[in-house]
Scaffold this motif. Structure first.
Motif, PDB file in Angstrom:
ATOM      1  N   GLY A   1     -11.638  20.459  15.525  1.00  0.00           N
ATOM      2  CA  GLY A   1     -12.348  19.849  15.163  1.00  0.00           C
ATOM      3  C   GLY A   1     -13.276  19.229  14.851  1.00  0.00           C
TER       4      GLY A   1
ATOM      5  N   GLY B   1     -15.150  10.717  12.382  1.00  0.00           N
ATOM      6  CA  GLY B   1     -16.418  12.062  13.257  1.00  0.00           C
ATOM      7  C   GLY B   1     -17.269  11.714  14.220  1.00  0.00           C
TER       8      GLY B   1
ATOM      9  N   VAL C   1     -17.781  16.606   9.584  1.00  0.00           N
ATOM     10  CA  VAL C   1     -17.998  17.044  11.106  1.00  0.00           C
ATOM     11  C   VAL C   1     -19.674  18.075  10.834  1.00  0.00           C
ATOM     12  CG1 VAL C   1     -15.772  18.117  10.572  1.00  0.00           C
ATOM     13  CG2 VAL C   1     -17.090  19.540   9.188  1.00  0.00           C
TER      14      VAL C   1
ATOM     15  N   ARG D   1     -12.561  14.402   7.791  1.00  0.00           N
ATOM     16  CA  ARG D   1     -12.907  14.447   9.202  1.00  0.00           C
ATOM     17  C   ARG D   1     -14.233  15.038   9.301  1.00  0.00           C
ATOM     18  NH1 ARG D   1     -12.260  14.026  14.721  1.00  0.00           N
ATOM     19  NH2 ARG D   1     -13.422  15.147  15.752  1.00  0.00           N
TER      20      ARG D   1
ATOM     21  N   VAL E   1     -12.767  24.185   9.490  1.00  0.00           N
ATOM     22  CA  VAL E   1     -13.077  22.691  10.809  1.00  0.00           C
ATOM     23  C   VAL E   1     -11.989  24.124  11.736  1.00  0.00           C
ATOM     24  CG1 VAL E   1     -11.965  20.742  11.433  1.00  0.00           C
ATOM     25  CG2 VAL E   1     -12.905  20.750   9.254  1.00  0.00           C
TER      26      VAL E   1
ATOM     27  N   GLN F   1     -19.340   8.056  17.702  1.00  0.00           N
ATOM     28  CA  GLN F   1     -17.770   7.620  16.747  1.00  0.00           C
ATOM     29  C   GLN F   1     -18.506   7.786  15.458  1.00  0.00           C
ATOM     30  OE1 GLN F   1     -14.782   9.506  17.316  1.00  0.00           O
ATOM     31  NE2 GLN F   1     -15.816  10.377  19.253  1.00  0.00           N
TER      32      GLN F   1
END
Length: 226
Positions: free
Chosen positions: A202, A85, A137, A135, A198, A65
């Motif tokens: 996720g 993310g 990514v 988010r 996305v 994480q």
């Protein structure tokens, strides 16, 4: 009696002039707090941005994480994270297989996750990360066969690289090695060019239709490709 007007100087007398520190202070940039000890990398902005940049940190909520938060100016409180993310699975549960770094751009954080190889210091894969809303990514950027130099694999001639195309972040095929001047980009790479999204899980998802945007019409976000 002294006059309250201007004082006259005697011939040959030197006058002390305070140095102009305006340009010096501007060149130094803003005074920023030190990046926290938990930071993995400092994502620096371009000098002309006049900002403190972003810190890439481990997020204590689970394996792999990550979070990104602004680095505050001196004396300011710590800001809240702007994106969270999961690092690529290839990085390992404790990120032990990856080197992470990146830049702070006008379009947001750009993070690179370089997967270490066993044969040499050359990575075996590089992922590009960005913030889609809140988010963080990642997308694989190396595709196709790796070139070889001195019996060492040095990665593919072409990669996906981030560009600012009219204020939109796009991943476009870009030549990384001299071979790219005489070899075409891999078809799988070309098919992934464009603005990524996305997915429901996720994670990053490639565009439904490949973009044909010429990278020379866009601004390259990374000064150099790994």
């Amino acid at each position: 009696m002294l006059s309250t007007g201007c004082l006259s100087r005697q011939p040959g007398e030197q006058q002390e002039v305070a140095p102009d520190t305006t340009q010096t202070e501007a060149a130094r940039g803003p005074r920023c707090e030190a990046s926290p000890a938990r930071a993995i990398a400092l994502l620096r902005p371009p000098p002309e941005a006049g900002a403190c940049g972003l810190a890439l940190e481990r997020d204590g909520e689970g394996e792999r994480q990550l979070l990104v938060r602004p680095v505050p100016r001196e004396g300011e409180p710590e800001p809240s994270p702007i994106a969270r993310g999961v690092a690529p699975e290839a990085c390992g549960s404790a990120l032990e297989f990856c080197e992470l770094w990146g830049v702070s751009d006008a379009l947001g954080p750009i993070v690179l996750a370089s997967v270490r190889g066993h044969e040499s210091e050359m990575p075996i894969q590089v992922y590009v990360g960005w913030a889609a809303g809140d988010r963080l990514v990642f997308a694989q950027s190396w595709y196709g066969l790796s070139s070889v130099m001195d019996h060492t694999r040095i990665g593919p001639p072409w990669v996906l690289a981030p560009f600012d195309c009219g204020g939109e972040l796009m991943l476009l095929p870009t030549g990384r090695l001299p071979e790219s001047k005489v070899e075409l980009a891999d078809a799988d790479l070309v098919a992934l060019a464009g603005q990524w999204a996305v997915g429901e899980d996720g994670l990053s998802a490639p565009p439904a239709t490949a973009a044909t945007t010429d990278p020379s019409t866009c601004r390259a976000i990374l000064p150099a490709l790994p």
